[in-house]
Scaffold this motif. Sequence first.
Motif, PDB file in Angstrom:
ATOM      1  N   UNK A 110       0.835  -1.206   0.000  1.00 58.79           N
ATOM      2  CA  UNK A 110       0.000   0.000   0.000  1.00 58.79           C
ATOM      3  C   UNK A 110       0.869   1.255   0.000  1.00 58.79           C
ATOM      4  N   UNK A 111       0.440   2.239  -0.759  1.00 59.32           N
ATOM      5  CA  UNK A 111       1.183   3.493  -0.839  1.00 59.32           C
ATOM      6  C   UNK A 111       0.209   4.655  -0.784  1.00 59.32           C
ATOM      7  N   UNK A 116      -2.968  12.445  -0.084  1.00 53.77           N
ATOM      8  CA  UNK A 116      -3.714  11.483   0.716  1.00 53.77           C
ATOM      9  C   UNK A 116      -3.156  11.423   2.131  1.00 53.77           C
ATOM     10  N   UNK A 117      -4.023  11.056   3.088  1.00 54.46           N
ATOM     11  CA  UNK A 117      -3.592  10.897   4.470  1.00 54.46           C
ATOM     12  C   UNK A 117      -4.065   9.553   4.991  1.00 54.46           C
ATOM     13  N   UNK A 118      -3.305   8.985   5.894  1.00 54.19           N
ATOM     14  CA  UNK A 118      -3.646   7.704   6.480  1.00 54.19           C
ATOM     15  C   UNK A 118      -4.754   7.880   7.511  1.00 54.19           C
ATOM     16  N   UNK A 119      -5.725   6.975   7.522  1.00 50.41           N
ATOM     17  CA  UNK A 119      -6.780   7.009   8.530  1.00 50.41           C
ATOM     18  C   UNK A 119      -6.266   6.373   9.808  1.00 50.41           C
ATOM     19  N   UNK A 120      -6.509   6.993  10.969  1.00 52.81           N
ATOM     20  CA  UNK A 120      -6.021   6.408  12.226  1.00 52.81           C
ATOM     21  C   UNK A 120      -6.838   5.172  12.595  1.00 52.81           C
ATOM     22  N   UNK A 121      -6.136   4.086  12.944  1.00 56.18           N
ATOM     23  CA  UNK A 121      -6.794   2.877  13.415  1.00 56.18           C
ATOM     24  C   UNK A 121      -5.978   2.332  14.569  1.00 56.18           C
ATOM     25  N   UNK A 122      -6.492   1.353  15.248  1.00 58.30           N
ATOM     26  CA  UNK A 122      -5.749   0.714  16.316  1.00 58.30           C
ATOM     27  C   UNK A 122      -6.053   1.313  17.671  1.00 58.30           C
TER      28      UNK A 122
END
Length: 152
Positions: A110-111, A116-122
């Motif tokens: 994945x790139x 684009x921004x990464x969605x926060x998870x975890x």
Amino acid sequence: AAALMHVIVGNMGNHNALVASQKTLAKTMGCTVRTVQRAIEVLRDGQWLEVRQVGAAGTTNAYVVNDRVAWSGPRDGIRYSLFSASVLISDEEQPDRAELADQEPLRGIPALYPGERQLPIGPGMPPPSQPSIDGLEPDLPARQTDLEEFTG
């Protein structure tokens, strides 16, 4: 020897090295493995390339052109060589050559594209040290341990 040098240089790209078996080089050149071995000796003796063995058999090597191999070593005294190389292989040398056409493609890494921004998870991050104003709490992901403390 000149024909072998052309094959190596033509396949090494910008890395100054090519990893290939002698059998693949012979097939590429249309000659015997013994001819490739003699050509390697001529090029190595004339300091046109360095040969670094890959594996125990000695029939697959890294051929390094126009660059000295940088040798390094950790504290335990083991020396190793680190360089970039293109790898030239033949399907005839692969144990699964009959299934090569039927293999599933590898997964892509994945790139993020520009913008684009990464969605926060975890589990999230701890809350900020400054307390929030009532009614204006930040919309941050909650940590699992924080939720357990409030729910019992």
